[in-house]
Design a protein around this motif. Structure first.
Motif, mmCIF file in Angstrom:
data_model
loop_
_atom_site.group_PDB
_atom_site.id
_atom_site.type_symbol
_atom_site.label_atom_id
_atom_site.label_comp_id
_atom_site.label_asym_id
_atom_site.label_seq_id
_atom_site.Cartn_x
_atom_site.Cartn_y
_atom_site.Cartn_z
ATOM 1 N N TYR A 197 0.836 -1.199 0.000
ATOM 2 C CA TYR A 197 0.000 0.000 0.000
ATOM 3 C C TYR A 197 0.872 1.250 0.000
ATOM 4 O O TYR A 197 1.972 1.262 0.555
ATOM 5 N N GLY A 198 0.336 2.313 -0.588
ATOM 6 C CA GLY A 198 1.096 3.546 -0.689
ATOM 7 C C GLY A 198 0.816 4.542 0.416
ATOM 8 O O GLY A 198 1.715 5.253 0.864
ATOM 9 N N ILE A 199 -0.447 4.610 0.857
ATOM 10 C CA ILE A 199 -0.821 5.656 1.812
ATOM 11 C C ILE A 199 -2.037 5.223 2.620
ATOM 12 O O ILE A 199 -2.855 4.420 2.160
ATOM 13 N N SER A 200 -2.148 5.736 3.851
ATOM 14 C CA SER A 200 -3.352 5.529 4.659
ATOM 15 C C SER A 200 -3.764 6.853 5.276
ATOM 16 O O SER A 200 -2.942 7.758 5.453
ATOM 17 N N TYR A 201 -5.036 6.947 5.595
ATOM 18 C CA TYR A 201 -5.606 8.170 6.158
ATOM 19 C C TYR A 201 -6.303 7.853 7.475
ATOM 20 O O TYR A 201 -6.799 6.746 7.680
ATOM 21 N N ASN A 202 -6.391 8.846 8.318
ATOM 22 C CA ASN A 202 -7.080 8.694 9.596
ATOM 23 C C ASN A 202 -8.396 9.445 9.529
ATOM 24 O O ASN A 202 -8.423 10.662 9.321
ATOM 25 N N GLU A 203 -9.511 8.756 9.704
ATOM 26 C CA GLU A 203 -10.817 9.373 9.538
ATOM 27 C C GLU A 203 -11.116 10.445 10.582
ATOM 28 O O GLU A 203 -12.002 11.279 10.391
ATOM 29 N N GLY A 204 -10.395 10.456 11.681
ATOM 30 C CA GLY A 204 -10.679 11.416 12.742
ATOM 31 C C GLY A 204 -9.941 12.731 12.610
ATOM 32 O O GLY A 204 -9.965 13.550 13.516
ATOM 33 N N LEU A 250 -7.887 13.727 -5.894
ATOM 34 C CA LEU A 250 -6.634 13.045 -5.568
ATOM 35 C C LEU A 250 -6.858 11.943 -4.545
ATOM 36 O O LEU A 250 -6.304 10.839 -4.660
ATOM 37 N N PHE A 251 -7.675 12.250 -3.545
ATOM 38 C CA PHE A 251 -8.005 11.257 -2.527
ATOM 39 C C PHE A 251 -8.699 10.057 -3.168
ATOM 40 O O PHE A 251 -8.352 8.897 -2.900
ATOM 41 N N ALA A 252 -9.686 10.333 -4.016
ATOM 42 C CA ALA A 252 -10.424 9.256 -4.686
ATOM 43 C C ALA A 252 -9.499 8.405 -5.546
ATOM 44 O O ALA A 252 -9.646 7.174 -5.617
ATOM 45 N N GLN A 253 -8.538 9.048 -6.168
ATOM 46 C CA GLN A 253 -7.583 8.338 -7.028
ATOM 47 C C GLN A 253 -6.814 7.275 -6.255
ATOM 48 O O GLN A 253 -6.565 6.178 -6.775
ATOM 49 N N THR A 254 -6.453 7.573 -5.018
ATOM 50 C CA THR A 254 -5.674 6.607 -4.238
ATOM 51 C C THR A 254 -6.490 5.353 -3.925
ATOM 52 O O THR A 254 -5.926 4.262 -3.806
ATOM 53 N N TYR A 255 -7.788 5.499 -3.789
ATOM 54 C CA TYR A 255 -8.632 4.327 -3.532
ATOM 55 C C TYR A 255 -9.012 3.611 -4.821
ATOM 56 O O TYR A 255 -9.023 2.375 -4.881
ATOM 57 N N ALA A 260 -4.396 3.189 -1.676
ATOM 58 C CA ALA A 260 -4.693 3.519 -0.273
ATOM 59 C C ALA A 260 -5.067 2.282 0.532
ATOM 60 O O ALA A 260 -5.727 1.365 0.038
ATOM 61 N N TYR A 261 -4.655 2.298 1.787
ATOM 62 C CA TYR A 261 -5.019 1.258 2.735
ATOM 63 C C TYR A 261 -6.441 1.532 3.235
ATOM 64 O O TYR A 261 -7.021 2.583 2.959
ATOM 65 N N GLU A 262 -7.016 0.607 3.982
ATOM 66 C CA GLU A 262 -8.388 0.730 4.471
ATOM 67 C C GLU A 262 -8.645 2.101 5.091
ATOM 68 O O GLU A 262 -7.857 2.579 5.900
ATOM 69 N N PHE A 263 -9.746 2.708 4.730
ATOM 70 C CA PHE A 263 -10.043 4.051 5.240
ATOM 71 C C PHE A 263 -10.254 4.028 6.755
ATOM 72 O O PHE A 263 -10.881 3.123 7.299
ATOM 73 N N GLY A 264 -9.730 5.056 7.411
ATOM 74 C CA GLY A 264 -9.912 5.182 8.849
ATOM 75 C C GLY A 264 -8.900 4.419 9.661
ATOM 76 O O GLY A 264 -9.029 4.313 10.873
ATOM 77 N N THR A 265 -7.855 3.887 9.010
ATOM 78 C CA THR A 265 -6.876 3.093 9.745
ATOM 79 C C THR A 265 -5.516 3.792 9.777
ATOM 80 O O THR A 265 -4.472 3.157 9.746
ATOM 81 N N GLY A 266 -5.539 5.117 9.844
ATOM 82 C CA GLY A 266 -4.301 5.862 9.985
ATOM 83 C C GLY A 266 -3.773 5.779 11.398
ATOM 84 O O GLY A 266 -2.695 6.275 11.692
ATOM 85 N N GLY A 267 -4.554 5.172 12.292
ATOM 86 C CA GLY A 267 -4.141 5.021 13.678
ATOM 87 C C GLY A 267 -3.278 3.779 13.849
ATOM 88 O O GLY A 267 -2.431 3.465 13.012
ATOM 89 N N ALA A 268 -3.510 3.045 14.933
ATOM 90 C CA ALA A 268 -2.638 1.922 15.285
ATOM 91 C C ALA A 268 -2.552 0.869 14.174
ATOM 92 O O ALA A 268 -1.470 0.365 13.866
ATOM 93 N N LYS A 269 -3.674 0.555 13.557
ATOM 94 C CA LYS A 269 -3.662 -0.493 12.528
ATOM 95 C C LYS A 269 -2.830 -0.067 11.331
ATOM 96 O O LYS A 269 -2.041 -0.857 10.785
ATOM 97 N N THR A 417 -17.258 12.805 6.602
ATOM 98 C CA THR A 417 -18.392 12.573 5.704
ATOM 99 C C THR A 417 -17.929 12.396 4.263
ATOM 100 O O THR A 417 -18.282 11.423 3.585
ATOM 101 N N LEU A 418 -17.127 13.329 3.792
ATOM 102 C CA LEU A 418 -16.669 13.286 2.406
ATOM 103 C C LEU A 418 -15.771 12.078 2.147
ATOM 104 O O LEU A 418 -16.009 11.296 1.227
ATOM 105 N N TYR A 419 -14.739 11.912 2.965
ATOM 106 C CA TYR A 419 -13.775 10.852 2.706
ATOM 107 C C TYR A 419 -14.384 9.473 2.877
ATOM 108 O O TYR A 419 -14.011 8.527 2.176
ATOM 109 N N ASN A 420 -15.293 9.344 3.819
ATOM 110 C CA ASN A 420 -15.934 8.046 4.022
ATOM 111 C C ASN A 420 -16.734 7.644 2.786
ATOM 112 O O ASN A 420 -16.647 6.511 2.313
ATOM 113 N N TYR A 421 -17.504 8.580 2.240
ATOM 114 C CA TYR A 421 -18.273 8.301 1.022
ATOM 115 C C TYR A 421 -17.360 7.918 -0.134
ATOM 116 O O TYR A 421 -17.571 6.930 -0.837
ATOM 117 N N VAL A 422 -16.328 8.725 -0.346
ATOM 118 C CA VAL A 422 -15.443 8.521 -1.488
ATOM 119 C C VAL A 422 -14.678 7.207 -1.364
ATOM 120 O O VAL A 422 -14.591 6.433 -2.318
#
Length: 452
Positions: A197-204, A250-255, A260-269, A417-422
């Motif tokens: 995976y190239g990148i991950s994001y944290n939903e919070g 750009l965000f949508a492109q990564t998914y 992109a790694y699973e959304f919302g897992t920019g934390g410990a996982k 809201t936005l990132y979760n949908y995308v």
């Protein structure tokens, strides 16, 4: 790289030694039972690890004098602290100190429960706060420049980077100048089979809004709140809309490309994947550093502070200063408020700044704390890129600040809201994005109505 357990053990032993030296008072010690000690409460919103490190410094403060005794109560979240404060009617029921985020500065400025730190600083013969880096100090002030609270740890949104992985893909840290470029690098790392995976994001987090701020576009009117009362969202208007759309694409492109790694897992996982070498870039803050330090990755890593959407960003090369701070409550008890103020001054001492920063990955906010020998040693061993963060903080212009908005919970929900949908839409199309952007803008509008 040294074992993390040794680093923490060394810090613990140094704090225990300080406690032992401070507590050497024999029979003359004042105890809670004799009525001379004023008890203070501190509401803390973060996890057990963050609190454990603060506990050590609170113990050190308690042992260093015989007038005040602080106890920490973990409230679970920043939102829980705010809700509890807003629902408390009697000032005597307020905590004496809270720990909060700089994103909420406007909320603090207008809160009935707040006692401004500036009120106590003004009584001093010498202003001991002048050594704070100006961009950090600004994040704790109201529109008149009065200190509302005081920094505990300074952080920036940004990216934890596997330096070895991006080098293998033909890039260096100097190439990571914008979100657009970061997506390019993350994509190359995956396409060349270097990481899964190239990148991950944290939903919070508010990465989208941070990028737009550095880009130089306002997402609410009244100059992002610094020019007066906010009346409307600008997310769907003019240059703000263009920036909003580009970042979302750009965000949508990564998914869509599987980068992109699973959304919302920019934390410990997400950090587990990063430390194992399966993920090249994690969006987070530098204060998540303990997740990297404790993971002991077998590759070179670095932290790149917040960037704009592209290289045309107005604040290209600067950082958006954030972090967590200490705020006093107006309990109408002068002795308790004085005690809260004394604790803030205690935590501002260079050696205490240094100790807390080493635990989690925050950076100090004064030259004296940066120059502490133990911090310099720690930085060279665990996070040399901290110096880059500090250098950027010192040169960041005062006009680059987190927008002055009261509805900070709703701000977080805009990104979520936005990132979760995308991220979760397997058939993502541009027309879908328009709908998602409108939904996210509505979250902000709803927040405006609540705080109008």
């Amino acid at each position: 790289m040294k074992k993390m357990s040794k680093r923490l053990l060394a810090l613990l032993l140094s704090l225990v030694l300080c406690l032992g030296l401070c507590a050497c008072g024999g029979e003359g010690d004042t105890t809670e039972d004799d009525g001379l000690v004023t008890e203070l409460s501190l509401w803390f919103p973060y996890g057990a690890l963050s609190q454990a490190y603060l506990d050590q410094l609170v113990d050190k403060f308690n042992a260093s004098q015989e007038t005040y005794y602080i106890e920490i109560q973990n409230m679970g979240s920043v939102v829980a602290v705010r809700q509890k404060l807003d629902s408390t009617l009697n000032p005597s029921d307020y905590p004496d100190i809270i720990c909060g985020q700089t994103i909420a500065t406007a909320y603090y400025a207008n809160a009935n429960w707040l006692k401004k730190v500036q009120d106590f600083v003004d009584k001093e013969d010498v202003d001991w706060t002048q050594g704070v880096f100006s961009s950090v100090r600004d994040t704790y002030t109201d529109l008149d420049g009065n200190l509302l609270g005081y920094p505990l740890g300074v952080s920036c949104s940004g990216y934890w980077v596997n330096v070895d992985a991006i080098k293998a893909a033909g890039y260096t840290l100097e190439d990571l100048t914008s979100y657009e470029k970061i997506v390019e690098v993350a994509t190359a790392v995956v396409n060349k089979g270097i990481c899964e995976y190239g990148i991950s994001y944290n939903e919070g987090t508010v990465e989208l809004l941070d990028m737009m701020t550095i880009q130089g576009v306002n997402y609410v009117d009244s100059n992002n709140g610094f020019g007066g009362k906010i009346k409307k969202s600008l997310l769907l208007e003019g240059e703000t809309y263009d920036a909003f759309k580009k970042a979302t694409q750009l965000f949508a492109q990564t998914y869509a490309s599987g980068v992109a790694y699973e959304f919302g897992t920019g934390g410990a996982k997400g950090f587990n994947q990063f430390n194992d070498g399966k993920l090249s870039i994690v969006y987070a803050t530098n204060s998540w550093g303990h997740c990297v330090f404790d993971g002991e990755p077998e590759f070179e890593y670095a932290f790149i502070p917040s960037v704009g959407i592209d290289n045309n960003a107005k604040y290209f090369g600067n950082v958006l200063v954030e972090g967590t701070g200490l705020y006093m409550c107006n309990t109408e008890n002068e002795k308790k408020m004085q005690g809260a103020y004394e604790f803030i001054k205690f935590m501002a001492q260079p050696e205490n700044q240094s100790a807390y920063c080493q635990c989690l990955g925050y950076v100090p906010y004064t030259e004296e704390a940066v120059a502490q020998a133990d911090y310099q040693e720690w930085m060279l061993e665990y996070l040399p890129s901290s110096q880059n963060i500090i250098d950027k903080i010192k040169t960041t212009p005062s006009e680059l600040r987190t927008p002055y908005v009261e509805f900070f919970d709703e701000m977080l929900n805009v990104t979520h809201t936005l990132y979760n949908y995308v991220a979760l839409d397997p058939t993502f199309k541009n027309e879908s994005m328009e709908t998602y952007m409108k939904d996210a803008a509505k979250v902000m509008e709803d927040g405006l109505k609540v705080w109008a």
